[in-house]
Structure formats: C-alpha cells, structure tokens
Design an enzyme around this catalytic site. Structure first.
Site, PDB file in Angstrom:
ATOM      1  N   ASN A  67       0.823  -1.203   0.000  1.00 34.65           N
ATOM      2  CA  ASN A  67       0.000   0.000   0.000  1.00 34.65           C
ATOM      3  C   ASN A  67       0.862   1.259   0.000  1.00 34.65           C
ATOM      4  O   ASN A  67       1.024   1.906  -1.023  1.00 34.65           O
ATOM      5  CB  ASN A  67      -0.954   0.005   1.205  1.00 34.65           C
ATOM      6  N   ASP A  68       1.458   1.564   1.151  1.00 36.57           N
ATOM      7  CA  ASP A  68       2.213   2.813   1.281  1.00 36.57           C
ATOM      8  C   ASP A  68       3.335   2.929   0.254  1.00 36.57           C
ATOM      9  O   ASP A  68       3.617   4.022  -0.241  1.00 36.57           O
ATOM     10  CB  ASP A  68       2.816   2.930   2.690  1.00 36.57           C
ATOM     11  N   VAL A  69       3.972   1.809  -0.084  1.00 38.57           N
ATOM     12  CA  VAL A  69       5.133   1.852  -0.987  1.00 38.57           C
ATOM     13  C   VAL A  69       4.732   2.110  -2.423  1.00 38.57           C
ATOM     14  O   VAL A  69       5.595   2.246  -3.304  1.00 38.57           O
ATOM     15  CB  VAL A  69       5.956   0.559  -0.886  1.00 38.57           C
ATOM     16  N   THR A  70       3.413   2.168  -2.701  1.00 37.38           N
ATOM     17  CA  THR A  70       2.927   2.468  -4.049  1.00 37.38           C
ATOM     18  C   THR A  70       2.077   3.734  -4.078  1.00 37.38           C
ATOM     19  O   THR A  70       1.524   4.085  -5.120  1.00 37.38           O
ATOM     20  CB  THR A  70       2.069   1.308  -4.592  1.00 37.38           C
ATOM     21  N   ALA A  83       0.920   3.737   7.319  1.00 38.00           N
ATOM     22  CA  ALA A  83       1.193   5.156   7.538  1.00 38.00           C
ATOM     23  C   ALA A  83      -0.091   5.937   7.782  1.00 38.00           C
ATOM     24  O   ALA A  83      -0.050   7.117   8.122  1.00 38.00           O
ATOM     25  CB  ALA A  83       1.935   5.745   6.339  1.00 38.00           C
TER      26      ALA A  83
END
Length: 463
Positions: free
Chosen positions: A391-394, A432
């Site tokens: 999620n956050d890394v994209t 996050a």
C-alpha cells in the site's frame, strides 16, 4: 603456544564472519554466507570452550541443551509471517545477555581479571557500563518492537506531551550515572544506570509506528552488536569484539539504507512517531472515489493477454502466505510467454529484506527480483502491475502532497503501468494511515479478498 593457537583460531573465525556478511549481501551467495557464518561460530565456540579458565563444563552443556532445545522448537514452529517479531525477540535476548555478563563482571571482577570489587580498572568499568546500557536499551526496545509486530500492543505511535524532553532527561541521567558509577563503583549507581537504560528503551520505541518497523528492527540489530562488542572488551575476547563490531556496523548501515528508502533520517524515525495501524492521515484528493473491482477471472484474463507483468509484493502477501501461489501464477504466465518480474521496495514488510526472504522461500528465481532503483523505470513499459498486499510503498501521495506523513518517500511507480491490479482486503489506509488515491484511478482494478485465495483464483482462471 596456547595463546597463539587461541589468537589464530579467533582470527580464522573473524574472517569467516566477514566473508559471511559478504556472502549475505547477495541472494546467489547467501547460502554460502550462512555456512561460513556457522563455521566461524563453531570455531569461536570450540576455541572458547578449550580455554583453561573454563570452570564448569556441566553448566555450559546444560545451558546449550536448554537454549538449543528452545531454539529448535521455535525454529520448527515459527511461521514466516512471524519472522520479524522473532528477530526482535532474538535481539532482546542478546541485549539481556550483555546485561547479565556486565553484572557478573561488576560484582565478581576477579573472575574476569579486571580487578577487585570496588577497585575495577577504569577502562574496564567504562566498557562494562557501555555494554550494560546498550544491552538494556536493546532488551526493552526489542520487547516493544516484538509487542507491536505481534499485535500484543497497538502498532500506532504512542505519544504524549513532553515525551522528547523526558527522553533527553533520561539520557542525561544515564550519562551522569555512568560517570558516577565509574568513579564510585557502587552497586546502587550500577543498578540505577541499568534501570534508566531499560526505561529509555521503552520510551524510545513506543512512539514509533508500524510503518517504521523495518528501520527499528535493523536499528535494534545494530544495538545488539554494539552491546556484544562492549562486553567483548570486558571479557578480553577478540572474537566477540569483532563479531559485535560487524553486527553493530552492518546494522547501522542497514538502518541508513532503510531510512534512505523512506527519505527519512534516523532522527526522524526516533522522534517522528510515523505510521500506525489506527492512524489517520490528511485527506488526499480522491476524485469521485469510484472503485472498479473485479474477480480472479477478470485479473487472469487481463494478465494472460499482457506481454509484461511486474509483481509488487507487500505485507499482505506475508500475512496470507501467498508467496507459493504467487510463484505458481508467475510460472503459468511465463509458460504463456509473459515477461514476469518482481519489484521490491526497501521497506516493504516488517523487517529489512522481508519480501526477499518470502520470495526465496517460494524458490522464485533471483534474477526475476529487482530493487526499486533497478525496476522503477520499467513500470511505464509494463502492461500490468500486480500489487499483492502492498500500500504505502505504491502511494503516489508521497510525490504529490508535501504535507503527507509519507511525503518524499520514494515509491514504486505502479501507476505508470497500463493496468494496476490491487489485491487487498479493503480500501483501508496502509500503516502510515494515508489513503491511496490509486485505488480510485481509472487504470486500477481492485481485487478484494485474501491475497492467497485471490491468487489461487487467478491461477485457476489462467488454466
């Protein structure tokens, strides 16, 4: 002659440890690196046991049997999803071992050849105090990390007014306490310093959220190494000094790499309180918030007609243990002539290298796995980006919203692919606490459900 033999043996063990780290730097040589590390440790342990100063082999054997039995049971029962918290637990044991050795040296210095009670050499006092302090911080900090990763306590940052000031006061008290302890060598000063070190370990880690756990794990790994190094000086054991220094320095370098992967500094991590499972971030522009969802058969049709698919694994894949189903899916696609690659973000998962370990467990070829810097430019040429549990890394908000908690964090540019397939249980925010506008993009299809189950449905659709 005996001293020379011990020195040469420890030197050989140290070289093995250095070569082990070199081997572990690449998946292709990791197995050899592990074997070299094991060999070095066997040499170091046998050499230590041959020391004429050993008084009781029965107690040592008893300890090895108890610890070895516990380790064997844990290794056989532990699941890959629990590997991050297992690593945190191991760090806590290293820290506590350093405290125990420092305590033994302080109260029985003659056994270590560093003086008599109340008359310990100043250098030795400094060394054992550093070992005790760093070990205590490692122990308590690792317990908090374990509790957050295990879900025993909330992964959200736990903050309160005056928290940074409290940490600063405790740190100052530890420094003053060490000075008093070194000069007075009283038991009360020693225990005060140890208790303060335990306390700051708790207060340092509780404000750190789930999104920063990879950095925390590598940082605690570094702490455990420096604690061992300090105790190595106390014991005058060169193998322990070298090993501790290697672990400490490599952990520090890894922490730097993790922070670079999030465009953050260690100070930001320790003081920022970024990321948590219940956190809420600022609202991003989600447009009309229309979601296009599909089933496994839809995803199978899209990927079967693609020429290039890039797979982005995340923590959701780890939770569902979907790596083996993912390997099967990739094999079917490659048999159809589809170019399949894997894109790994440096902070994906809950510990450094988490995704790499899971993919390796599924025997996914190393030459198909690429880091962010190597593959990010290829998303624009990919027909499909298959995001499984990430999620956050994209999240493109990292590039578009300077007020976001993840602002500036390098991300995988999956939005540049022709179609983005997102396997996720719901539209909930990542660790996050920031919503992902990519969920509502015209080029995105959401595949709601368990990652393993959904991937198995896709495999059936590809058949």
């Amino acid at each position: 002659m005996e001293a020379n033999f011990t020195g040469y043996a420890y030197l050989i063990a140290s070289v093995c440890f250095i070569l082990a780290l070199r081997g572990l730097s690449s998946p292709e040589t990791a197995r050899r690196g592990n074997l070299l590390g094991i060999t070095g440790m066997v040499i170091a342990v046998v050499t230590t046991l041959m020391d004429p100063g050993v008084l009781s082999y029965s107690m040592i054997i008893l300890g090895i049997l108890i610890g070895g039995s516990i380790g064997t049971v844990v290794a056989l029962k532990i699941k890959m999803t629990a590997l991050p918290q297992l690593v945190a637990a191991f760090h806590s044991l290293v820290g506590m071992a350093a405290v125990f050795v420092a305590t033994a040296a302080f109260f029985n210095p003659s056994a270590y050849g560093i003086g008599a009670p109340g008359d310990i050499a100043t250098g030795s006092m400094i060394e054992l105090s550093l070992g005790a302090v760093i070990g205590a911080i490692t122990f308590s900090g690792s317990l908090i990390a374990f509790a957050k990763l295990q879900g025993v306590m909330s992964g959200s940052p736990i903050t309160f007014k005056g928290q940074h000031m409290l940490n600063a006061l405790i740190a100052a008290a530890i420094v003053i306490g060490v000075i008093i302890m070194v000069s007075s060598q009283t038991a009360s000063a020693y225990w005060l310093v140890v208790l303060l070190a335990f306390a700051i370990g708790f207060t340092l880690i509780i404000p750190i959220g789930g999104a920063d756990m990879p950095v925390v794990v590598s940082m605690l790994n570094s702490y455990s190494g420096w604690a061992a190094c300090g105790i190595g000086f106390t014991l005058s054991n060169p193998a322990l000094i070298v090993t501790g220094a290697l672990v400490g320095s490599s952990g520090a370098i890894l922490s730097y790499i993790m922070c670079k992967g999030m465009n953050r500094s260690i100070v930001n991590v320790l003081l920022g309180g970024f990321g948590g499972d219940a956190a809420t971030g600022p609202a991003a522009d989600m447009g009309d918030k229309t979601v296009r969802s599909g089933a496994g058969a839809d995803a199978a049709f899209i990927m079967k007609n693609a020429s290039k698919v890039i797979i982005v694994p995340g923590y959701g894949m780890a939770v569902s243990q979907a790596q083996h189903a993912l390997r099967e899916m990739a094999d079917v696609l490659k048999a159809e002539g589809v170019d399949v690659k894997y894109a790994i973000h440096p902070v994906a998962g809950r510990m450094p290298g988490h995704m790499n370990v899971l993919l390796a467990e599924a025997n996914i070829p190393y030459d198909e796995v690429f880091e962010l810097e190597e593959i990010n430019h290829e998303f624009s040429t990919a027909d499909v980006a298959f995001v499984i549990g990430a999620n956050d890394v994209t999240n493109p908000v990292a590039k578009t919203d300077p007020t976001s908690p993840i602002a500036g964090m390098p991300i995988l540019d999956v939005e540049k692919a022709g179609t983005v397939l997102f396997v996720k249980r719901s539209l909930s925010a990542g660790y996050a606490g920031v919503d992902n506008p990519l969920f509502y993009a015209d080029s995105t299809m959401m595949l709601f459900g368990d990652a393993k189950t959904m991937t198995e449905e896709i495999v059936q659709g590809l058949a």
